[in-house]
Design a protein around this motif. Structure first.
Motif, PDB file in Angstrom:
ATOM      1  N   LEU A  89     -53.950  56.648  29.132  1.00 56.39           N
ATOM      2  CA  LEU A  89     -54.461  56.783  27.773  1.00 56.39           C
ATOM      3  C   LEU A  89     -55.722  57.647  27.733  1.00 56.39           C
ATOM      4  O   LEU A  89     -55.997  58.298  26.725  1.00 56.39           O
ATOM      5  N   THR A  90     -56.479  57.654  28.821  1.00 53.89           N
ATOM      6  CA  THR A  90     -57.639  58.543  28.916  1.00 53.89           C
ATOM      7  C   THR A  90     -57.197  59.998  28.864  1.00 53.89           C
ATOM      8  O   THR A  90     -57.746  60.806  28.094  1.00 53.89           O
ATOM      9  N   TYR A  91     -56.206  60.344  29.653  1.00 54.44           N
ATOM     10  CA  TYR A  91     -55.731  61.729  29.673  1.00 54.44           C
ATOM     11  C   TYR A  91     -54.981  62.074  28.388  1.00 54.44           C
ATOM     12  O   TYR A  91     -54.968  63.240  27.971  1.00 54.44           O
ATOM     13  N   TYR A  92     -54.358  61.090  27.768  1.00 55.97           N
ATOM     14  CA  TYR A  92     -53.695  61.330  26.482  1.00 55.97           C
ATOM     15  C   TYR A  92     -54.719  61.596  25.382  1.00 55.97           C
ATOM     16  O   TYR A  92     -54.654  62.624  24.691  1.00 55.97           O
ATOM     17  N   SER A  93     -55.679  60.690  25.233  1.00 61.28           N
ATOM     18  CA  SER A  93     -56.637  60.824  24.129  1.00 61.28           C
ATOM     19  C   SER A  93     -57.656  61.924  24.381  1.00 61.28           C
ATOM     20  O   SER A  93     -58.197  62.505  23.436  1.00 61.28           O
TER      21      SER A  93
END
Length: 280
Positions: A89-93
């Motif tokens: 989710l870090t790399y997504y957001s």
């Protein structure tokens, strides 16, 4: 945070879940991890369980209330679930921020003689992979916690626990057993408000206030009354279909032979965009 600098001199923890280069700077990723943690992980765990698990992550030899030699293994597994969903989710957001450099002169695309920027369609595909892995990982994390209530009793203090227990369709997995959504938490979250709406208006009207209140009272218990447990599947089926029917009118979703899909933008090789139905 559930990733720490001392364990990521060569991003060792991150590379357990995402095959990033050892040259990746943890200092650059760290602020985005903190932001994603506050947005996605903390609200689900609740402050009490978050504090307990995080304290154990920081110092596994410390004496922490509720953590014993007998249940430490469960906490280790939970931390892995947290880290897997969190870093995706870090790399997504933070995908756009990680793709540029920022300095006093502004924002710049990172590109060199040996490395070129991705095509738009490649960016979208990778970002969608991060999104799917991250959101579906949250469901896996929650299911693990709920399957070990004696190990994680502090979870009952979180708002997400209350919302899940009070819902007649409490999770992605339950909804997917009724209508195929490819076990996508993101799809389930989009439909969730329609589930609540159908519960409040259609299901309550069909059951009558007395029986509806009894069902809602029983489903929050660890072991609901036998008659209510037997009735629940007959309520869940029409609830799922009515909720999805309402969602059709408000969201860009369709049913296909492989499940339920959202309409999304997908880029072509020439970086132009076209409408295409995608899962998740």
């Amino acid at each position: 945070m559930f990733f720490k600098e001392s364990a990521n001199t060569k991003v060792e923890e991150i590379r357990k879940y995402i095959p990033v280069s050892v040259a990746t700077s943890f200092a650059n990723v760290s602020p985005l991890i903190g932001s994603a943690e506050s947005k996605y992980i903390l609200p689900l765990l609740g402050q009490s369980l978050y504090n307990q698990v995080h304290a154990y992550y920081i110092d596994q030899e410390a004496t922490i209330d509720g953590i014993t030699q007998g249940n430490k293994g469960k906490f280790d597994i939970l931390i892995e679930h947290v880290q897997r969903s969190l870093i995706n989710l870090t790399y997504y957001s933070g995908f756009e921020f990680l793709s540029v450099s920022i300095n006093d002169s502004g924002f710049h695309r990172q590109e060199s003689e040996s490395e070129k920027s991705l095509f738009k369609y490649q960016e979208e595909a990778i970002k969608n992979q991060f999104k799917d892995a991250g959101f579906n990982g949250l469901d896996t994390m929650l299911e693990f916690i709920e399957s070990n209530p004696s190990v994680f009793p502090l979870f009952s203090e979180s708002a997400s626990y209350t919302l899940r227990k009070e819902s007649i369709i409490p999770s992605t997995r339950v909804f997917d057993s009724l209508i195929n959504i490819n076990e996508s938490r993101l799809v389930f979250l989009k439909i969730k408000r329609f589930i609540t709406e159908v519960e409040d208006f259609d299901i309550k009207a069909a059951l009558g206030g007395t029986l509806f209140d009894l069902v809602k009272t029983e489903i929050v218990k660890q072991s609901p009354a036998e008659k209510i447990a037997a009735l629940l599947p007959y309520i869940q089926k029409p609830l799922a279909h009515l909720a999805l029917s309402k969602a059709f009118r408000s969201l860009g979703i369709h049913v296909r032979d492989r499940g339920v899909f959202f309409l999304s933008q997908e880029s072509t090789m020439q970086n132009s965009t076209s409408e295409k139905a995608v899962d998740r």
